[in-house]
Design a protein around this motif. Sequence first.
Motif, mmCIF file in Angstrom:
data_model
loop_
_atom_site.group_PDB
_atom_site.id
_atom_site.type_symbol
_atom_site.label_atom_id
_atom_site.label_comp_id
_atom_site.label_asym_id
_atom_site.label_seq_id
_atom_site.Cartn_x
_atom_site.Cartn_y
_atom_site.Cartn_z
ATOM 1 N N ARG A 18 117.846 -0.922 16.763
ATOM 2 C CA ARG A 18 116.412 -0.611 16.827
ATOM 3 C C ARG A 18 115.972 -0.415 18.273
ATOM 4 O O ARG A 18 115.206 0.495 18.590
ATOM 5 C CB ARG A 18 115.587 -1.705 16.162
ATOM 6 N N ASN A 19 116.440 -1.260 19.181
ATOM 7 C CA ASN A 19 116.092 -1.117 20.596
ATOM 8 C C ASN A 19 116.618 0.191 21.175
ATOM 9 O O ASN A 19 115.964 0.813 22.018
ATOM 10 C CB ASN A 19 116.607 -2.310 21.400
ATOM 11 N N LEU A 20 117.804 0.613 20.745
ATOM 12 C CA LEU A 20 118.351 1.895 21.176
ATOM 13 C C LEU A 20 117.440 3.039 20.741
ATOM 14 O O LEU A 20 117.140 3.936 21.530
ATOM 15 C CB LEU A 20 119.766 2.090 20.615
ATOM 16 N N LEU A 21 116.983 2.990 19.498
ATOM 17 C CA LEU A 21 116.067 4.025 19.008
ATOM 18 C C LEU A 21 114.767 4.039 19.793
ATOM 19 O O LEU A 21 114.267 5.101 20.173
ATOM 20 C CB LEU A 21 115.763 3.818 17.524
ATOM 21 N N VAL A 22 114.222 2.865 20.054
ATOM 22 C CA VAL A 22 112.964 2.776 20.791
ATOM 23 C C VAL A 22 113.130 3.319 22.203
ATOM 24 O O VAL A 22 112.315 4.110 22.684
ATOM 25 C CB VAL A 22 112.437 1.321 20.818
ATOM 26 N N SER A 23 114.212 2.926 22.877
ATOM 27 C CA SER A 23 114.392 3.366 24.263
ATOM 28 C C SER A 23 114.708 4.854 24.361
ATOM 29 O O SER A 23 114.382 5.485 25.361
ATOM 30 C CB SER A 23 115.489 2.549 24.949
ATOM 31 N N SER A 24 115.320 5.430 23.328
ATOM 32 C CA SER A 24 115.659 6.854 23.416
ATOM 33 C C SER A 24 114.579 7.770 22.860
ATOM 34 O O SER A 24 114.504 8.927 23.245
ATOM 35 C CB SER A 24 117.000 7.133 22.736
ATOM 36 N N THR A 25 113.722 7.267 21.956
ATOM 37 C CA THR A 25 112.693 8.127 21.373
ATOM 38 C C THR A 25 111.272 7.684 21.695
ATOM 39 O O THR A 25 110.344 8.470 21.559
ATOM 40 C CB THR A 25 112.819 8.165 19.834
ATOM 41 N N GLU A 31 110.827 -1.754 9.887
ATOM 42 C CA GLU A 31 111.955 -2.370 9.212
ATOM 43 C C GLU A 31 111.791 -2.122 7.718
ATOM 44 O O GLU A 31 110.693 -2.201 7.182
ATOM 45 C CB GLU A 31 111.996 -3.869 9.487
ATOM 46 N N PRO A 32 112.888 -1.828 7.044
ATOM 47 C CA PRO A 32 112.781 -1.617 5.599
ATOM 48 C C PRO A 32 112.522 -2.945 4.885
ATOM 49 O O PRO A 32 112.841 -4.013 5.408
ATOM 50 C CB PRO A 32 114.157 -1.070 5.229
ATOM 51 N N THR A 33 111.953 -2.883 3.704
ATOM 52 C CA THR A 33 111.756 -4.113 2.933
ATOM 53 C C THR A 33 112.999 -4.446 2.123
ATOM 54 O O THR A 33 113.321 -5.615 1.924
ATOM 55 C CB THR A 33 110.537 -3.996 1.998
ATOM 56 N N THR A 34 113.698 -3.412 1.649
ATOM 57 C CA THR A 34 114.968 -3.607 0.945
ATOM 58 C C THR A 34 115.985 -2.629 1.505
ATOM 59 O O THR A 34 115.627 -1.572 2.043
ATOM 60 C CB THR A 34 114.841 -3.383 -0.579
ATOM 61 N N VAL A 35 117.261 -2.988 1.370
ATOM 62 C CA VAL A 35 118.351 -2.121 1.824
ATOM 63 C C VAL A 35 119.468 -2.153 0.790
ATOM 64 O O VAL A 35 119.582 -3.089 0.004
ATOM 65 C CB VAL A 35 118.926 -2.564 3.194
ATOM 66 N N THR A 36 120.285 -1.120 0.805
ATOM 67 C CA THR A 36 121.522 -1.151 0.034
ATOM 68 C C THR A 36 122.537 -1.884 0.890
ATOM 69 O O THR A 36 122.697 -1.583 2.072
ATOM 70 C CB THR A 36 121.999 0.275 -0.300
ATOM 71 N N THR A 37 123.201 -2.842 0.297
ATOM 72 C CA THR A 37 124.119 -3.693 1.049
ATOM 73 C C THR A 37 125.548 -3.176 0.987
ATOM 74 O O THR A 37 125.866 -2.273 0.217
ATOM 75 C CB THR A 37 124.078 -5.130 0.497
#
Length: 107
Positions: A18-25, A31-37
Amino acid sequence: MSHIHVDRKTLEAGAVYRNLLVSSTGLTPDEPTTVTTGCGIEAPYALTSVRPESVTCLPCREHAAAEHLRYADQVERLSRMTGSVLAPADADRAAAWARDTARKFAN
């Protein structure tokens, strides 16, 4: 008691990514509420972790270990390609980190 899982997109989960995305964009993704595991179920994001010592679902641990090994191999291949911007020393460090993390998930 519920198991702690890993997101199927193991290497794209957690604060570091997430920090990589923030610093690059400059954008902060929600954050998603659910994810496929890694084991294939839909689980609340709060019941996932990127830390090997926290994951209690065995199929998710196996999935995460395999994903990290795949990443290590990919980084090494990319660093050997003609014109690669990835320095061999950086690739070696990244691959070593990924293999070490895979071992932690496998244990």
